[in-house]
Structure formats: structure tokens, C-alpha cells
Scaffold this active site. Sequence first.
Site, PDB file in Angstrom:
ATOM      1  N   THR A  62       0.791  -1.225   0.000  1.00  0.00           N
ATOM      2  CA  THR A  62       0.000   0.000   0.000  1.00  0.00           C
ATOM      3  C   THR A  62       0.825   1.277   0.000  1.00  0.00           C
ATOM      4  O   THR A  62       0.345   2.317  -0.414  1.00  0.00           O
ATOM      5  CB  THR A  62      -0.886   0.011   1.257  1.00  0.00           C
ATOM      6  OG1 THR A  62      -0.071  -0.435   2.354  1.00  0.00           O
ATOM      7  CG2 THR A  62      -2.044  -0.927   1.111  1.00  0.00           C
TER       8      THR A  62
ATOM      9  N   ARG B   4      -6.068  14.670   4.674  1.00  0.00           N
ATOM     10  CA  ARG B   4      -4.775  15.030   4.094  1.00  0.00           C
ATOM     11  C   ARG B   4      -4.215  13.839   3.309  1.00  0.00           C
ATOM     12  O   ARG B   4      -4.215  12.719   3.805  1.00  0.00           O
ATOM     13  CB  ARG B   4      -3.787  15.399   5.205  1.00  0.00           C
ATOM     14  CG  ARG B   4      -2.412  15.825   4.690  1.00  0.00           C
ATOM     15  CD  ARG B   4      -1.375  15.852   5.805  1.00  0.00           C
ATOM     16  NE  ARG B   4      -1.710  16.755   6.899  1.00  0.00           N
ATOM     17  CZ  ARG B   4      -1.544  18.073   6.862  1.00  0.00           C
ATOM     18  NH1 ARG B   4      -1.015  18.646   5.800  1.00  0.00           N
ATOM     19  NH2 ARG B   4      -1.881  18.812   7.901  1.00  0.00           N
ATOM     20  N   ILE B   5      -3.756  14.087   2.118  1.00  0.00           N
ATOM     21  CA  ILE B   5      -3.134  13.038   1.311  1.00  0.00           C
ATOM     22  C   ILE B   5      -1.633  13.045   1.612  1.00  0.00           C
ATOM     23  O   ILE B   5      -0.963  14.063   1.452  1.00  0.00           O
ATOM     24  CB  ILE B   5      -3.387  13.301  -0.194  1.00  0.00           C
ATOM     25  CG1 ILE B   5      -4.889  13.337  -0.503  1.00  0.00           C
ATOM     26  CG2 ILE B   5      -2.676  12.251  -1.051  1.00  0.00           C
ATOM     27  CD1 ILE B   5      -5.645  12.058  -0.236  1.00  0.00           C
TER      28      ILE B   5
ATOM     29  N   LYS C 143       0.672   9.689  -5.030  1.00  0.00           N
ATOM     30  CA  LYS C 143       0.766   8.550  -5.950  1.00  0.00           C
ATOM     31  C   LYS C 143       0.244   7.257  -5.308  1.00  0.00           C
ATOM     32  O   LYS C 143      -0.570   6.544  -5.897  1.00  0.00           O
ATOM     33  CB  LYS C 143       2.231   8.369  -6.348  1.00  0.00           C
ATOM     34  CG  LYS C 143       2.462   7.380  -7.454  1.00  0.00           C
ATOM     35  CD  LYS C 143       3.943   7.411  -7.840  1.00  0.00           C
ATOM     36  CE  LYS C 143       4.173   6.673  -9.138  1.00  0.00           C
ATOM     37  NZ  LYS C 143       5.588   6.806  -9.557  1.00  0.00           N
ATOM     38  N   THR C 144       0.724   6.965  -4.088  1.00  0.00           N
ATOM     39  CA  THR C 144       0.266   5.725  -3.458  1.00  0.00           C
ATOM     40  C   THR C 144      -1.217   5.845  -3.086  1.00  0.00           C
ATOM     41  O   THR C 144      -1.955   4.861  -3.138  1.00  0.00           O
ATOM     42  CB  THR C 144       1.115   5.374  -2.219  1.00  0.00           C
ATOM     43  OG1 THR C 144       1.131   6.477  -1.322  1.00  0.00           O
ATOM     44  CG2 THR C 144       2.536   5.042  -2.614  1.00  0.00           C
TER      45      THR C 144
ATOM     46  N   LYS D 140      -7.335  10.648   6.732  1.00  0.00           N
ATOM     47  CA  LYS D 140      -8.401   9.655   6.835  1.00  0.00           C
ATOM     48  C   LYS D 140      -7.947   8.405   6.102  1.00  0.00           C
ATOM     49  O   LYS D 140      -7.001   8.445   5.313  1.00  0.00           O
ATOM     50  CB  LYS D 140      -9.675  10.158   6.147  1.00  0.00           C
ATOM     51  CG  LYS D 140     -10.489  11.161   6.924  1.00  0.00           C
ATOM     52  CD  LYS D 140     -11.670  11.586   6.060  1.00  0.00           C
ATOM     53  CE  LYS D 140     -12.510  12.633   6.754  1.00  0.00           C
ATOM     54  NZ  LYS D 140     -13.562  13.135   5.869  1.00  0.00           N
TER      55      LYS D 140
ATOM     56  N   GLU E  46      -9.967   1.770   1.364  1.00  0.00           N
ATOM     57  CA  GLU E  46     -11.239   1.091   1.129  1.00  0.00           C
ATOM     58  C   GLU E  46     -12.325   1.976   0.529  1.00  0.00           C
ATOM     59  O   GLU E  46     -13.334   1.465   0.045  1.00  0.00           O
ATOM     60  CB  GLU E  46     -11.736   0.484   2.453  1.00  0.00           C
ATOM     61  CG  GLU E  46     -10.754  -0.560   2.965  1.00  0.00           C
ATOM     62  CD  GLU E  46     -11.038  -1.013   4.389  1.00  0.00           C
ATOM     63  OE1 GLU E  46     -10.980  -2.217   4.639  1.00  0.00           O
ATOM     64  OE2 GLU E  46     -11.312  -0.172   5.241  1.00  0.00           O
TER      65      GLU E  46
END
Lengths: 340, 731
Positions: free
Chosen positions: B468, B612-613, B617-618, B686, B690
Site C-alpha cells: 500500500t 490530508r493526502i 501517488k500511493t 483519513k 477502502e
Amino acid sequence: MREFDYTRAETLSGAAGQLGENASIIAGGTNLLDLMKIQVMTPSRLVDITRIDGLRDVSEDGEGLRIGALVTNSELAADPRVREGWPLLSRAILAGASGQIRNKATTGGNLLQRTRCPYFYDTAMPCNKRNPGEGCSAKEGDGRMLAIFGTSEHCLAAHPSDMAVALAALRAEVEICAPHGDARRVPISELYKLPGDRPDIETVLAPDDIITAVHLPAPQADTRQVYKKVRDRASYAFALVSVGVAVAMDGDRIASVSCAIGGVAPKPWTDPEIEKALAGQTPSDEVFGQAADKALTQARCQPDTEFKKPLLRRTLIAALREATGLAASAPGVETARIPA
Amino acid sequence: MTKTFRMDEAQPRLLDETGQGIVGAPLDRPEGPKKVSGRAAYAADGLPENAAHGVLVRATIPQGRVTRIDESSVSEVAGLLGVFHGPKMTRNPAQGMAGAAPVQPGNEVHYHGQPIALVVAESFEAARDAAQRLVVSYDADADVITDPSRSETHEQDDPETAGDFEAAFAASEVTLDRTYTTAPHAAAAMEPHAAVAEWEGDALTLRGALQMLRFNKKELADSLGIDPEQVRILSPYIGGGFGSKLGIGPEAVAAALAARELGRPVRVVMSRQTVFDTVLRRTETSQRLRLGADKDGRLRALSHDDLVSNIRDEGFAEPVSQASQFLYGAEGLSFTQTLARVCRTPTGSVRAPGEAVGMLALEQAMDELAEELGICPVELRLKNLPDKNPMTDQPFSATRLADCLREGAEQFGWAGRKPMGERREGDWYVGMGVASAARSNMLIKSAARVRLTGDGAVVETDMTDIGTGSYAILGQITAEMLGLPVAKVEVRLGDTSFPGASGSGGSFGASSAGSATFLAAKAIRETLAERMGCSLSELTLQNGIARGGNREMPLSELVDEELVEEASVEAGDTADSHFSAGFGAHFAEVAVHVYTGEVRVRRMLGVMAMGRILNEKTARSQALGGMIWGLGSALTEKLTHDPRTGHLATRDLANYHVPAHADVPGDLKVVFLEERDDMANPIQTKGIGELGISGAGAAILNAVRNACGARVYDMPATPDRVIAAMDAAGF
Ligand SMILES: Cc1cc2nc3c(=O)[nH]c(=O)nc-3n(C[C@H](O)[C@H](O)[C@H](O)COP(=O)(O)OP(=O)(O)OC[C@H]3O[C@@H](n4cnc5c(N)ncnc54)[C@H](O)[C@@H]3O)c2cc1C
Ligand code: SF4
């Protein structure tokens, strides 16, 4: 896997000499080795034919094409002569398995691959094809992939090959080398035996027969050839139903059709009634549907395979629409152009 | 000393202020080159010298007792070392976060496929041969229940409710009552379950393919009857988990038992068929949706009742209606779950348990309601977005669902959607569909250690990377906090001798282990500020240089001896005061063959707001993968149980159809909307893994309906079912 002897044959007669009861030819091994690992097949000897000369070529033999038994599925599908004159065959091969498997799989092996009935693969479940007389687990079991034509009470399994369906529609013949006798030729539809009470015997081949080639007769000029395969995902799945057709038109009418159906029988299914019903007709969904209905009178379904009747009817209509030009802008239609 | 932190209130958005600028960047995975060149050692790759090979033997009756295992039936197999069985063998993998041994059924058989013995030999081939030859006798029960629809085994919960559903439903101007079924699913991770067990005296080292080491260590110890301190688990690389490797598996327990007995290391790798037979699958479901609304489209009543199954003595039941409980508000809400106890491969968490199948039904029902009302499906959803969780009254911590729907409609060209059946290209119908996405979010207790050595740093935690991107994001967080280039941060994972983290599951790994890493690095910043003689807010760290209080100093000079900090994080008051979930919107365009009923997805767009990312990319890969899973659940994936024995007939990847490349549209797009979830955790993230699945399949099936009139109630929508539904709709 059980222990086994391994012999690498240099010549056909050398190979034949090693064959017999409980010996198996290995070509690409993509089906055989899987079955050996789970001990569904337990040959005590493997005879490797891949080093034998003369089985690797596709050549023109005056009547059409001669395809050596060791020509791989990838090579055959990519052969420019095949793509040009027998596109049905290219399409059918490319609709099967995956790139990696096709690189390894051979013409002979593809024809003789075993069924995909899940109970055949599960040694905990009785199966007449594995052990004649043991019973057929598929009967009240999971039956989605079973056949609806040509079955017996002893076995309901379907033949899984796409290539064989195309070869049947193209009226190919199989060249067989027997140890003591000349090579003989058998039409593809006569290669396979229906299960009857011996579903373990799948073909007319003797234990020491070797398939050496497949002969494709020259296609009729200007046939339009379509292979339509419907399956549970877009690629890399066996056919629920597949249809191979080569159609010759005479103006607005159908001159002749040659057709074979996959996923529905223990062999590529051909039914002259379909071809009779179509010859001379003006193409329409109704005419195509009537032809399918003729074939479907022979169908015997399990609850799990009821769906194959409407699916076959619709797939045949779809394939014929593409082949006769009724389907607008249908991708995948190719007209066979015969080199002068 | 571990610094412990409870998430009791919103925290400053420190990662928006720090100077390195690396958090969020779309960086490659640092371990990527190792993986693609075969140098990353997965569990089965680390073969100690002198290792023996074990193969699991399965039960071939659905229920009963093993009366005899005839070891003489394999005595002639050359190289045979032993046949192991007995009271410590486990029936199936542990459920996620169990922390205790799975069921150990002794000589009892509870399902066809249950591992009942381990055959060990000098070579894998010999062990496999012996496993197939081993003769086992049984005393089989008659009248075994394998069919979940048989009600004599049903256990029903009391309904969970808010308001009065029945009254609201009765008072609604428009109502809908539909039943949908979904097929059982397999996680189908690429790497089969594998374990290598090695004892040194009383100490066990297990190399495994496991997602949650902190729990797995206890599960393994409990299964073997030893102290957890005797167990060390290594799981640095995992070839996909999707929930299937949450708990300790039979391969690990059996390998450990045999290795102790034989006094040499034992490796057990499950065959693909064994993975299907014994690894926890996703339950099949039957779901009844009842919706009531007023003519203007306001929902008044919503009920989502489900029937799921599991084997006896398993605590897990797929939380099917999880998203239905908070996605839309209504006066009357009601949710009832029924659990059937059957002799089938046990069920457990498979990626997005609950939402993955529940939203297939809910979001199709919403589409049906929109059609019934003559309202645009996007509008209907926008009309019914609550501002707080309708079951608990908690305010949402952060939601941008409305923005996702609007932005998605705009970018996808939703306005060009035609009425049902009106778009045809050649022999294909073409249509568009939409669905909301929602997946609840959690923070799970986690610890991590960060060492600052000067010009480099090391992160250590037993967190796992199941493909992941844990290695990537933990490196990024540390580099950001300590002002280092990411290449200078080494991340060490998957070893129980490191501080215990959440592990990978429930999409909470990045937030939980990420927060612990952040807090450990933050503690180091405090020391650095002290050394710089400045306040924490004045401190800037960038490219190995510390600045503050008019001073500038290379970290290598500031740090003489290694600075080490360990921190742990756990959920606190904000988990009660607020409700946190990821939200998004899926759009799909499909073509359906007029004659054959084949469905081809032509394009898909997912617009998501998921806090927040950490790595663009992942994160994107996770979202894309999730959407492909949605496609699989809608169109192709189906485990088939034999109606007599309950065992799986689809036991390999030729018969269990995960989407192939040709099923996945080239035009598959994900857009992230900027968001910070201040109540979720100290890094405002977050869960991501899924959300992509949740609702995606429904968008596809709604597009099928729009294309050709077919509403498929039994999923997956294979060609035969689409044909039948087209016929039913008069197409
Ligand atoms: C995952 C998967 C998916 C697949 N999907 C498809 C599909 O969609 N459609 C499809 O058509 N096929 C499919 N296949 C099957 C594949 O096409 C066959 O496995 C392949 O064609 C077999 O060729 P081979 O040379 O490897 O045969 P082998 O495995 O070497 O042999 C198969 C059998 O033929 C016998 N044999 C081989 N050559 C000769 C010969 N010259 N004379 C006499 N006997 C011979 C062998 O003894 C053996 O019994 C799939 C296979 C796999 C594993
Ligand atoms: S259908 Fe044929 S192959 Fe399948 S179980 Fe029955 S006998 Fe065996």
C-alpha cells in the site's frame, strides 16, 4: 505430483515407442503439468516431443495450410497467412488463455486439453472422467460451465478449447501419426468422442498416436469470419458460449455458412441444421434466431445451464450480424482476403 | 520513554507549516525497485538452511469427526518427516485484531476444506505428494447445513433504529422495497499465505505474510500455548492482504508446531486452492432495502436489513449496513442483521467489510428511487445529505460529499447522460451511472520510534506494508518533520521487536502508524528547538539545516549522539464527539452488448475527499485499486459453493474471476479534493484503502440500467443475468 520418468524423444517413431498405457506426451505442458501437480493425471512416464524436427512449421501445402503440432498458439495467431486467410482462427486463439500461456501452448496440446469441469480438478469429489464408474459430481453440483449438447448421464463436461471451435468452423483435419502405419487424417469434428459411458475416453486417438499437424483447407473467397466469445469477464476466462462463423454472401443473400459453437458440448459443436437454415436467406435477426432454435432442439440443460440456451441464441445472432454486416461498425469483423 | 498521546481535541496542522514540503508529494515507493527485481524477500523466500517443507491437508467432509489419520498410507514417500495434527491445529485464520488463538477444533471438522494435518518432508514435492495420498477416515454427520437461506440456523440481532421507521415508511408518498444479493468474495491476494518457523530453544521466529503483527504475535503464542514474549514475527513485505492476512493463519501455527517437534525450521506455503479453501472469505449477502420519500425527493424512511453467514463459533458478521447508517438522513431508520451459521469456509474481513457489499445495494436502491421520483440521481443524493450522523447525532468531523458529487458530475460530463436505453453505438447500448462513496474512519492505538542520527533518520515500528505504501509515507512524514530529504530516512517495518502499531487493516494504518511516527518526530523537534535555544514555533527544519532564533545550524552538528524518541497514539474524546468518515462520488460509463449482455466499463471517475493526502501517488493507486474491486464485485467476482458439501467449487484464479486488464477501462480517473480532518488524528488524515471500492460497483450497475434497462438484483451482473434483466425490462 507423483514421481515419473522423463524421456526426450528425437523422432516420431522414438516417441511412439515410449508411449502406451500410463505414458503421456508433454508439449507445452500448460495443462498437463497443472493436472499432474494436483494428481488428476498421474502418468508414470512423460515423453517430451518438443525436440522432434518438422513439427514446428506452418507451411502451404497446395490445398491450404499445414500447421505443425508444435506451433505455439502465439505463433499461429500471429502468422500473416492465418491472419489474412483464416482470421477466425487468429481471433479464436487470441480469445483464449493469456499471452504467457499462449507462448507456451501448442497446437496439438490445445486440441487435447482437458475439460474445466471443477469436479474433474478436485480429487475429493467423484468424477467419471477421472475414475470411470465413480459417479459424476457435477450433476447436482456447480454446473455453470457444463455442456448442453452431446452429454451423457455419466458426464456433462464441456470441451474448453477456443482454437478447436475455429478449426471446426473452418473444417480442418488433424494429421495423426501411428507407430505402425501411415499418417492418417481425421476431420476435427471426428477427433472427439462423446462421453457415453466412458467419459475418460475423449478422442479416437490410441495411446501411442501422436498428432503431427492440422490441415486447414483453403477458405472460400470473400468469406467473412467472426469469432464471438462470451465469458464471465472480458478476457482470460473460458467460454460460456462461443460461436465461430465463416459466411459467404451472394449479393444480399447468404450463400453459405460454416459454423461451430464452443462452451456447450464435449467437442466443438457443429449442427448442419444451422447451416441449412441460413443458406439462401436474407440476413435478419429473425432468420438467425430461427437457425439457433433449430440447434437448440437438441439441447439438454441442467438448472445451472438453462441460461446457455438464450445466450447461445443471442451469441449466434450477434456473430451473424457482424459477419453479414447487419451490425453497424462492429469491431472485430474481418473479411478474409485470399492472396491471389 | 514512550510519549503517549490521546486524541482528545483538534491539533494544529503542523504538516502544513513545516519546511521540507515533501508530505503529499507523489513519490515512488522506496522499496519498489527491490520488489520488481525480486530482491524483496517475502515470507516464503527466506529459507533457512536445513528447512523442511510442510503441506496442509484438508478435510473432505463438511462436518463430523476425524476418526483416523493413517500415517502408513504415506510411509513409502521418500523423504517424509512426519504427519502433524492434534489439538493445537487451528481451524481457520484468526479474525482481525483477535489477539487470541482461532478455534482449535481438535478432531472435529466444521467445514469441507478445513486444514486437519500438516505433512512435512525433505522436499516440497514429496510433502505435496504425501498430502494428496494421506488416507483420512471420518465419522461424517448427516444433515449438514451449508445453505445460508435455511432459517433454522439464523441468529437475529435486534434492529438498530432512530426515529420510527414503520411510521415514516407508511407516511411516505413514494416507497421502494427491493432485495439484492451479492456473491461471496475472496481477497485473492497475489502472494499465497506462507510461513517459515524456526525455534532457538524456547524462542520462536516466524517469517510470515501477516498484516497485524502486534495482534498476530499474541494469536500465535496463544495457539501454541506459549508466552508472547517467546515469539518474534517478521513480515517485512507482504504480497497483498486485503484483510486475508489480518489474523494468524493455520500455515503459521502448523509450521511452528512441526518445527518444534522436528527441531528444524519448517516452511509452509499454501497452494492457491488451500488459500481459497481455508482463508476467511467475504460472506454472501441478501439485503432488503426499503426507502420512503416525499415527491420532492426528501427521504423519510430508510431500512437496510441483511442476511450474512459465518461458521459456528466465529464472532465476525459482515457489517453490511454500516454506510447506510450515516450516509443519508431520514426521520425513520432501521437496520437488522441476521447471521446464518453454515458449514462453509469461514467469513471475515475482506477489503471494506460492510461498505463493499452494502453500498452495492444501498446505492442501487437510491438510483431506483431517483428514477421512481423522476429526479436526477445526483440531485437526489444532494438533497439528502445530513449534517450529522443520523443514528448517533455526532457532527461529521469533515465531509465534502456534496462537493464530490458536484465536481464529479461536472468533470464526467454527467449533463450529457441520456434517458434510459436511448444511446446506442453499433450493437452496444451505452449508459452512465453515479453512486456515493462512504467508508468510516478510525484511529487505532499505535507506537513508533524515530532515531535522528544527524544527517539521517530511522523509523522503526511493527507496522506492515501490504503493497500500500507504508514505507513511502512513514518516510515522508519523518523527512517532513525533521527537515531531511526522504532518501535520508530509512523505514524499518514488519518486526515485532519494534514498537507495536495498528498494522494494516480497516484503512487505518497510515493514519495510526503515521500519527505515531509524527509524534515521535515531533518530540525530536522539541529537543532540537531547545538546543537551538528557540521556541518550537520559531524552529524551521529544511534539507538538514535547523533555523531558529537567528541561528542556523546543520543537524549533523546539532545532533552529537543519536536522538531517539518513541511515541504512541490512541483515540480519545474526538472519537465520541465527532463522526469521521471518508466520502466521495463515483461515476461510470458502460457499454452493454444488445445481444450478448456483456458489460464493458468504458470510463470511470472517482472524486474523493479523504483528509490530508500523504503521498499523492500511493493514495491514487489505492483509490484506483479500490474502484477495480468495485468493478469486480459488480460484474465478475463470485465464489461458488457446492450445494451439497458447501465447499468451494471455484478454488483457483482461473475460476474465480477478478477483473482482468481487459475489464478495466483505460480511462479510470481519481480526483482528490483538498481536505483536513482535524478530529481524526494529529495529522488530519483519513483512511484511503477502502473508500475506492465503496459504491464503485453500484455506479457501474446504475450505468447498466441507464444503458439497457437491466436492473440486476443478483450480483455479479454476468452476461446471463444481464440478458434476463433486459428481457424483464422489455429491452
Ligand atoms: C489459466 C488458464 C486459462 C486458459 N484459458 C483458455 C481459454 O480461454 N481457451 C482455451 O482454448 N484454452 C485455455 N487454456 C488452455 C490452454 O489453451 C491449454 O493449456 C494449452 O493449449 C495446452 O497446450 P500445451 O501444449 O501446453 O499442452 P500440454 O499441457 O503439453 O498437453 C495437453 C494434453 O495434450 C497431449 N498432447 C500434447 N501434444 C500432443 C500431440 N502432439 N499429440 C498427442 N497428444 C498431445 C498431452 O499428452 C496432454 O494430455 C487455459 C489454460 C490455463 C492454464
Ligand atoms: S461432468 Fe464429467 S468431468 Fe465433471 S464431474 Fe461429471 S464426470 Fe467428471
